[in-house]
Design an enzyme around this catalytic site. Structure first.
Site, PDB file in Angstrom:
ATOM      1  CG  ASP A 124      42.880  37.004  39.415  1.00  0.00           C
ATOM      2  OD1 ASP A 124      43.460  36.191  38.680  1.00  0.00           O
ATOM      3  OD2 ASP A 124      43.491  37.860  40.062  1.00  0.00           O
ATOM      4  N   GLY A 126      42.790  33.799  35.528  1.00  0.00           N
ATOM      5  CA  GLY A 126      43.241  32.510  35.050  1.00  0.00           C
ATOM      6  C   GLY A 126      44.649  32.491  34.474  1.00  0.00           C
TER       7      GLY A 126
END
Length: 138
Positions: A124, A126
């Site tokens: 999402d 990272g």
């Protein structure tokens, strides 16, 4: 992605989530995994890397894909392959995510001197992958 392993489970899923629809068939997923494995095998052969390949599978969600990919890599001729797992969490006992993930289960074997391919299922913001790269892979 919801992965159903047998017809009985599929019946339960359809009863529980009647609005759910299958986005990709098992055959399409398998074909994709095979295609990815062939690309990786070709890249390794073309690059001539003398280092072994380590798949680092992030538990739990990436396990089915990671195992399928490992099998297809072996079938594509990647003979220097090994697989290890790691589990991270940004939640712990909280309901709100933290900015720094915690390692729940660390790698079992060292990755020094190996080419590493991380298999992750959710990316999402990272943060978890960045943490993994900074603390484990470098």
């Amino acid at each position: 992605m919801l992965q159903v392993t047998n017809e009985q489970e599929l019946v339960v899923v359809r009863q529980t989530f009647p609005e759910a629809e299958e986005l990709f068939s098992r055959q399409r997923i398998a074909e994709h995994v095979t295609s990815v494995a062939r690309i990786i095998a070709q890249e390794r052969k073309a690059g001539g890397s003398p280092r072994p390949l380590k798949l680092v599978v992030v538990l739990d969600g990436a396990m089915p894909y990671g195992m399928d990919l490992g099998g297809e890599l072996a079938a594509a001729g990647v003979s220097d392959l090994s697989i290890d797992t790691i589990q991270l969490s940004r939640y712990g006992d909280d309901t709100e995510p933290s900015q720094t993930p915690a390692i729940i289960k660390d790698l079992r074997y060292p990755i020094t001197g190996e080419d590493v391919l991380v298999v992750e299922d959710i990316l999402d913001g990272g943060l978890t992958l960045a943490y993994l790269k900074e603390t484990i892979l470098l």
